[in-house]
Design a protein around this motif. Structure first.
Motif, PDB file in Angstrom:
ATOM      1  N   LEU A   8       7.160  10.672   3.046  1.00  0.00           N
ATOM      2  CA  LEU A   8       5.922  10.350   2.336  1.00  0.00           C
ATOM      3  C   LEU A   8       4.735  10.347   3.296  1.00  0.00           C
ATOM      4  CD1 LEU A   8       7.290   7.361   0.219  1.00  0.00           C
ATOM      5  CD2 LEU A   8       7.065   9.768  -0.476  1.00  0.00           C
ATOM      6  N   GLU A   9       3.538  10.463   2.743  1.00  0.00           N
ATOM      7  CA  GLU A   9       2.335  10.452   3.585  1.00  0.00           C
ATOM      8  C   GLU A   9       2.245   9.172   4.401  1.00  0.00           C
ATOM      9  OE1 GLU A   9      -2.501  10.996   3.334  1.00  0.00           O
ATOM     10  OE2 GLU A   9      -1.288  11.512   1.590  1.00  0.00           O
ATOM     11  N   THR A  10       2.730   8.067   3.865  1.00  0.00           N
ATOM     12  CA  THR A  10       2.687   6.791   4.594  1.00  0.00           C
ATOM     13  C   THR A  10       3.610   6.810   5.821  1.00  0.00           C
ATOM     14  OG1 THR A  10       4.392   5.904   3.122  1.00  0.00           O
ATOM     15  CG2 THR A  10       2.078   5.429   2.564  1.00  0.00           C
ATOM     16  N   GLU A  11       4.476   7.817   5.921  1.00  0.00           N
ATOM     17  CA  GLU A  11       5.417   7.914   7.047  1.00  0.00           C
ATOM     18  C   GLU A  11       5.023   8.993   8.059  1.00  0.00           C
ATOM     19  OE1 GLU A  11       9.426   6.613   4.670  1.00  0.00           O
ATOM     20  OE2 GLU A  11       8.512   8.549   4.173  1.00  0.00           O
ATOM     21  N   ILE A  12       3.799   9.515   7.923  1.00  0.00           N
ATOM     22  CA  ILE A  12       3.353  10.603   8.796  1.00  0.00           C
ATOM     23  C   ILE A  12       3.346  10.184  10.262  1.00  0.00           C
ATOM     24  CG2 ILE A  12       1.355  12.040   9.430  1.00  0.00           C
ATOM     25  CD1 ILE A  12       2.961  13.046   7.032  1.00  0.00           C
ATOM     26  N   GLU A  13       2.983   8.960  10.558  1.00  0.00           N
ATOM     27  CA  GLU A  13       2.968   8.541  11.962  1.00  0.00           C
ATOM     28  C   GLU A  13       4.377   8.624  12.565  1.00  0.00           C
ATOM     29  OE1 GLU A  13       1.370   4.968  14.848  1.00  0.00           O
ATOM     30  OE2 GLU A  13       0.612   5.098  12.800  1.00  0.00           O
ATOM     31  N   ASN A  29      -4.166   9.514  17.927  1.00  0.00           N
ATOM     32  CA  ASN A  29      -4.702   9.273  16.589  1.00  0.00           C
ATOM     33  C   ASN A  29      -5.252  10.563  15.981  1.00  0.00           C
ATOM     34  OD1 ASN A  29      -4.068   6.556  16.456  1.00  0.00           O
ATOM     35  ND2 ASN A  29      -5.980   5.935  17.427  1.00  0.00           N
ATOM     36  N   GLU A  30      -5.866  11.402  16.803  1.00  0.00           N
ATOM     37  CA  GLU A  30      -6.405  12.672  16.322  1.00  0.00           C
ATOM     38  C   GLU A  30      -5.281  13.542  15.741  1.00  0.00           C
ATOM     39  OE1 GLU A  30      -8.754  16.617  18.012  1.00  0.00           O
ATOM     40  OE2 GLU A  30      -8.436  14.904  19.342  1.00  0.00           O
ATOM     41  N   TYR A  31      -4.162  13.589  16.436  1.00  0.00           N
ATOM     42  CA  TYR A  31      -3.019  14.373  15.954  1.00  0.00           C
ATOM     43  C   TYR A  31      -2.480  13.793  14.642  1.00  0.00           C
ATOM     44  CZ  TYR A  31       1.687  16.292  15.654  1.00  0.00           C
ATOM     45  OH  TYR A  31       2.833  16.886  15.198  1.00  0.00           O
ATOM     46  N   ILE A  32      -2.392  12.488  14.560  1.00  0.00           N
ATOM     47  CA  ILE A  32      -1.899  11.842  13.340  1.00  0.00           C
ATOM     48  C   ILE A  32      -2.820  12.159  12.157  1.00  0.00           C
ATOM     49  CG2 ILE A  32      -1.482   9.620  12.211  1.00  0.00           C
ATOM     50  CD1 ILE A  32      -0.626   8.587  15.042  1.00  0.00           C
ATOM     51  N   GLU A  33      -4.134  12.047  12.355  1.00  0.00           N
ATOM     52  CA  GLU A  33      -5.087  12.310  11.268  1.00  0.00           C
ATOM     53  C   GLU A  33      -5.040  13.771  10.832  1.00  0.00           C
ATOM     54  OE1 GLU A  33      -6.596   9.996   9.436  1.00  0.00           O
ATOM     55  OE2 GLU A  33      -5.467   8.637  10.747  1.00  0.00           O
ATOM     56  N   LYS A  34      -4.965  14.699  11.787  1.00  0.00           N
ATOM     57  CA  LYS A  34      -4.860  16.125  11.451  1.00  0.00           C
ATOM     58  C   LYS A  34      -3.554  16.394  10.708  1.00  0.00           C
ATOM     59  CE  LYS A  34      -5.730  20.539  11.601  1.00  0.00           C
ATOM     60  NZ  LYS A  34      -6.396  21.107  10.463  1.00  0.00           N
ATOM     61  N   SER A  35      -2.491  15.722  11.103  1.00  0.00           N
ATOM     62  CA  SER A  35      -1.196  15.896  10.442  1.00  0.00           C
ATOM     63  C   SER A  35      -1.229  15.389   9.007  1.00  0.00           C
ATOM     64  CB  SER A  35      -0.104  15.180  11.237  1.00  0.00           C
ATOM     65  OG  SER A  35       0.056  15.785  12.500  1.00  0.00           O
ATOM     66  N   LYS A  36      -1.973  14.320   8.758  1.00  0.00           N
ATOM     67  CA  LYS A  36      -2.120  13.823   7.381  1.00  0.00           C
ATOM     68  C   LYS A  36      -2.803  14.869   6.506  1.00  0.00           C
ATOM     69  CE  LYS A  36      -2.192   8.891   8.460  1.00  0.00           C
ATOM     70  NZ  LYS A  36      -3.010   7.657   8.525  1.00  0.00           N
ATOM     71  N   THR A  38      -2.818  18.153   7.025  1.00  0.00           N
ATOM     72  CA  THR A  38      -1.858  19.246   6.869  1.00  0.00           C
ATOM     73  C   THR A  38      -0.790  18.874   5.856  1.00  0.00           C
ATOM     74  OG1 THR A  38      -2.262  19.962   9.139  1.00  0.00           O
ATOM     75  CG2 THR A  38      -0.236  20.745   8.096  1.00  0.00           C
ATOM     76  N   TYR A  39      -0.312  17.637   5.911  1.00  0.00           N
ATOM     77  CA  TYR A  39       0.700  17.151   4.965  1.00  0.00           C
ATOM     78  C   TYR A  39       0.170  17.271   3.532  1.00  0.00           C
ATOM     79  CZ  TYR A  39       3.860  13.990   2.525  1.00  0.00           C
ATOM     80  OH  TYR A  39       4.751  13.455   1.638  1.00  0.00           O
ATOM     81  N   ARG A  40      -1.067  16.849   3.317  1.00  0.00           N
ATOM     82  CA  ARG A  40      -1.653  16.924   1.967  1.00  0.00           C
ATOM     83  C   ARG A  40      -1.741  18.371   1.486  1.00  0.00           C
ATOM     84  NH1 ARG A  40      -5.803  13.584   4.334  1.00  0.00           N
ATOM     85  NH2 ARG A  40      -4.990  11.471   4.345  1.00  0.00           N
ATOM     86  N   THR A  41      -2.120  19.272   2.376  1.00  0.00           N
ATOM     87  CA  THR A  41      -2.200  20.695   2.029  1.00  0.00           C
ATOM     88  C   THR A  41      -0.823  21.237   1.665  1.00  0.00           C
ATOM     89  OG1 THR A  41      -4.093  21.003   3.505  1.00  0.00           O
ATOM     90  CG2 THR A  41      -2.870  22.983   2.877  1.00  0.00           C
ATOM     91  N   LEU A  42       0.165  20.928   2.490  1.00  0.00           N
ATOM     92  CA  LEU A  42       1.525  21.412   2.239  1.00  0.00           C
ATOM     93  C   LEU A  42       2.083  20.876   0.920  1.00  0.00           C
ATOM     94  CD1 LEU A  42       3.114  21.079   5.797  1.00  0.00           C
ATOM     95  CD2 LEU A  42       2.497  23.192   4.616  1.00  0.00           C
ATOM     96  N   THR A  43       1.959  19.592   0.712  1.00  0.00           N
ATOM     97  CA  THR A  43       2.539  18.999  -0.492  1.00  0.00           C
ATOM     98  C   THR A  43       1.769  19.414  -1.749  1.00  0.00           C
ATOM     99  OG1 THR A  43       1.336  16.925  -0.115  1.00  0.00           O
ATOM    100  CG2 THR A  43       3.607  17.051   0.691  1.00  0.00           C
ATOM    101  N   ALA A  44       0.466  19.698  -1.621  1.00  0.00           N
ATOM    102  CA  ALA A  44      -0.322  20.145  -2.774  1.00  0.00           C
ATOM    103  C   ALA A  44       0.191  21.482  -3.298  1.00  0.00           C
ATOM    104  CB  ALA A  44      -1.797  20.245  -2.410  1.00  0.00           C
ATOM    105  N   LYS A  45       0.736  22.307  -2.420  1.00  0.00           N
ATOM    106  CA  LYS A  45       1.264  23.596  -2.877  1.00  0.00           C
ATOM    107  C   LYS A  45       2.766  23.545  -3.145  1.00  0.00           C
ATOM    108  CE  LYS A  45       1.790  26.073   1.484  1.00  0.00           C
ATOM    109  NZ  LYS A  45       2.807  27.060   1.308  1.00  0.00           N
ATOM    110  N   GLY A  46       3.336  22.335  -3.092  1.00  0.00           N
ATOM    111  CA  GLY A  46       4.727  22.150  -3.479  1.00  0.00           C
ATOM    112  C   GLY A  46       5.724  22.069  -2.341  1.00  0.00           C
ATOM    113  N   ASP A  47       5.263  22.281  -1.107  1.00  0.00           N
ATOM    114  CA  ASP A  47       6.170  22.185   0.031  1.00  0.00           C
ATOM    115  C   ASP A  47       6.559  20.729   0.271  1.00  0.00           C
ATOM    116  OD1 ASP A  47       5.812  24.880   0.282  1.00  0.00           O
ATOM    117  OD2 ASP A  47       4.609  24.785   2.099  1.00  0.00           O
TER     118      ASP A  47
END
Length: 154
Positions: A8-13, A29-36, A38-47
């Motif tokens: 889940l997005e809450t587990e990105i860290e 923190n910059e990497y974590i925020e960028k990963s969040k 990317t996660y939203r983009t991936l999951t929005a398209k069903g990945d």
């Protein structure tokens, strides 16, 4: 207790920490925020990113010990049975958990998830020198065709 479920997005860290540990780089923190993002983009398209977690009964904290990225793709090429297929990427198990069947469990769960979604074809890659990962692929029924080319564009 060991279990597999979608990260889940809450587990990105936790996911970022796993990636950074694997690559032996600092978690920022910059990497974590960028990963969040990317996660939203991936999951929005069903990945999805499937994680394997360890939860001790006496501890509230849940440990992410491995993951695999599941990318759903479409192609008209008949070799893919004219149906959606999956590319499995970024398959990682923490170093101190390797060789204990967790990679196999993770991939079996990923294959089950894909089959439940009607996926007919799966592609997974690893380096030719990654003998352990190749064994895991073969354990879960993937066939080695040894065709893999790449070019870094940036």
């Amino acid at each position: 207790m060991i279990y597999a479920t979608v990260v889940l997005e809450t587990e990105i860290e936790k996911l970022c920490s796993l990636y950074c540990e694997e690559e032996n780089v600092s978690l920022t923190n910059e990497y974590i925020e960028k990963s969040k993002e990317t996660y939203r983009t991936l999951t929005a398209k069903g990945d999805a990113i499937l994680g394997i977690f360890e939860k001790n009964e006496d501890v509230e904290n849940v440990n992410l010990i491995g993951c695999v990225s599941i990318h759903y793709l479409d192609d008209l090429y008949p070799g893919y049975e004219n149906a959606p297929y999956v590319h499995l990427e970024t398959i990682i198990v923490k170093k101190n958990y390797r060789g204990k069947g967790f990679g196999t469990l993770l991939l079996k769960e990923a294959l089950k998830l894909c089959k439940d979604k009607g996926i007919t074809y799966i592609i997974a890659q690893t380096g030719a020198d990654n003998v352990a990962m190749r064994r895991v692929y073969e354990k879960v029924g993937l066939v080695n065709d040894y065709v893999n080319y790449y070019k870094k564009l940036i």
